[in-house]
Enzyme design. Structure first.
Site, short mmCIF file in Angstrom:
data_model
loop_
_atom_site.label_atom_id
_atom_site.label_comp_id
_atom_site.label_asym_id
_atom_site.label_seq_id
_atom_site.Cartn_x
_atom_site.Cartn_y
_atom_site.Cartn_z
N THR A 175 0.82 -1.22 0.00
CA THR A 175 0.00 0.00 0.00
C THR A 175 0.86 1.27 0.00
O THR A 175 1.88 1.34 0.66
CB THR A 175 -0.92 0.00 1.23
N GLU A 196 -7.10 -7.24 4.33
CA GLU A 196 -7.16 -8.38 3.40
C GLU A 196 -8.16 -8.12 2.27
O GLU A 196 -8.84 -9.04 1.83
CB GLU A 196 -7.54 -9.67 4.13
#
Lengths: 388, 110
Positions: free
Chosen positions: A131, A368
């Site tokens: 990320t 997730e």
């Protein structure tokens, strides 16, 4: 609660359930309500017990020395292992061992020697760096960290955010754009050593989890040898996809474990607590909450087992895993919320684990792959990928 | 993020005014040298007030000052403050013998 189990599955579940009740929960009475770690001597003692049970390295594939559990048994254990205060993010305080990063199982022999095996032996720790400040759910478009070839090396510049455990890691895998015009087909996966010049853990990012933070990373002219490319150049996203989908099933199952425990507490309290001359359990408003909890738990279990069975039969299970993750994370949150409501004021205090579960279950709807991305995966599969 | 509020003398009066909430605190000598970083967690009877009172009883009030921050993320904030201290001084505060430095992360603030 669990239909159609083999004798072996029943035996393992009983063993782990007893372990949680007799070994884990008593230790929690002496820990801070937000703690996620045991004292080292307790941790080591319990690891030795788990080794004796033959369940150490529970997520390590059999060919690498793990116990070789099928997905359904692993999911069942996830339900059991989560049933204590720290159980959602630190099931049994991690005394069943860590699996290491799924992508490393696809590494070449040299990389396995340098990173995978030391990680499995507990000698090295890794982090997963995907990320970025520009986004995480659509990494192909969000990744702005750039890797440029320089002789036999690659020079990386950029930043990552919300990365767990990078400050304690010896190495990590990170995704960088190596061909910016190609989107998903232009991303490469690198293994980086955290002591390489140009690697910086800039700050801690606090979250709803009081005992676990994320970090923000910065790379300034970080030089990585080509030997540290995991897989192939521009194919970073094709690594370990099936392993990652498989991991989503026990991830969903852990949400059910919390829900089961919260429901158990809600039922017990509803019988004990009296208001206006009768037990809470006699009030229809409370009865309906308990019924809705049960419905959420059983539907989640059904979806988790359906996904696990498909994975164990070797059938495609990506949609089923997404359904299980989506439903369990959302339903588990609802169950904890209702259990809290039934407990009234006590439900929001740190005297009970419900407030911790409430905070941590909220993260589950995002971690997730958020619920919306799971819906996207499911819709794509149901609509044959025809509508983007 | 560093904790850089003004220091307060560690006295019975200043402690009595503290909130009973969860959070983190730093203790320092009169020369501002930090010797302990702690937190008031879920088991603290009166939160920051009771944790700092323990230190007042242990250290007396003449030579000690403190500063605090109310924080529900007391455990991660505690670790962050310790890591920032280590990044600056390359060692833990002298009285943080309750912390295993090997289990602490490493920060390189910009």
């Amino acid at each position: 609660m669990y239909p159609l189990l083999t004798d072996e599955q029943r035996m393992i579940i009983d063993q782990v359930r007893r372990f949680v009740l007799e070994e884990i929960i008593p230790l929690e009475e002496h820990l801070d309500p937000d703690a996620s770690e045991l004292a080292p001597e307790d941790h080591d003692r319990l690891v030795a017990m788990v080794r004796t049970m033959g369940l150490y390295g529970i997520d390590i594939p059999e060919e690498f020395g793990g116990p070789g559990l099928d997905v359904k048994t692993r999911a069942l254990l996830a339900v059991e292992m989560a049933q204590h205060r720290a159980g959602l993010y630190a099931p049994c305080y991690n005394v069943f061992g860590a699996a290491g990063l799924a992508q490393l199982y696809e590494a070449n022999d040299d990389q396995k020697e340098r990173y995978l095996y030391p990680a499995l032996r507990g000698e090295k720790r890794g982090f997963f760096g995907l990320t970025e400040p520009s986004g995480g759910s659509d990494p192909a478009r969000a990744i702005q960290t750039r890797a440029v070839k320089d002789g036999d090396d690659w020079i990386i510049n950029g930043a990552k955010i919300y990365i767990s455990a990078a400050d304690k890691a010896d190495f990590g895998i990170l995704f960088a754009s190596t061909d910016p015009g190609k989107g998903r087909a232009g991303i490469t996966c690198f293994i980086v050593d955290t002591d390489m010049p140009g690697f910086y853990v800039r700050r801690v990012v606090h979250t709803l989890r009081s005992s676990h933070y994320a970090t923000e990373l910065q790379f300034e002219d970080l030089r990585i040898p080509s030997a540290n490319i995991l897989g192939e150049v521009n194919k970073g996203f094709s690594i370990a996809n099936e392993r990652l989908s498989r991991q989503r099933i026990p991830y969903a199952a852990a949400c059910i474990g919390i829900a089961v425990k919260a429901q158990e507490m809600a039922i017990e309290y509803a019988k004990l607590r009296h208001t206006f001359g009768g037990p809470l359990a006699s009030r229809q408003a409370i009865q309906w909450m308990i019924v809705d909890n049960e419905l959420d738990i059983r539907t989640s279990l059904g979806l988790v087992f359906a996904a696990a069975d498909k994975a164990d039969r070797g059938e495609p299970f990506r949609t089923d895993a997404a359904l299980a993750k989506l439903h369990s994370a959302e339903a588990g949150g609802r169950v904890v919320d209702r259990a809290m409501q039934i407990h009234g004021g006590m439900g929001v205090t740190k005297d009970l684990p419900l407030e911790r579960w409430f905070r941590e279950m909220r993260i589950r709807r995002i971690g997730e792959g958020p619920s919306e991305v799971q819906r996207l995966i499911i819709a794509r599969d149901l609509l044959d990928g025809a509508y983007h | 993020m560093r904790l850089d509020k003004p220091w307060i003398n560690l006295t019975k009066e200043t402690i009595a005014k503290l909130p009973g909430q969860l959070g983190v605190f730093q203790l320092a000598r009169k020369d501002d040298c930090i010797f302990y970083i702690g937190y008031a967690g879920g088991h603290s009877l009166f939160g920051l007030r009771s944790e700092l009172e323990k230190w007042r009883e242990k250290r007396g009030s003449e030579e000690t000052q403190f500063r605090y921050e109310i924080n529900m993320q007391y455990m991660t904030r505690h670790q962050e403050l310790l890591m920032l201290y280590v990044a600056e001084y390359n060692a833990l505060p002298i009285e943080n013998t309750d912390v295993d430095s090997h289990r602490l992360g490493r920060l390189r603030p910009a």
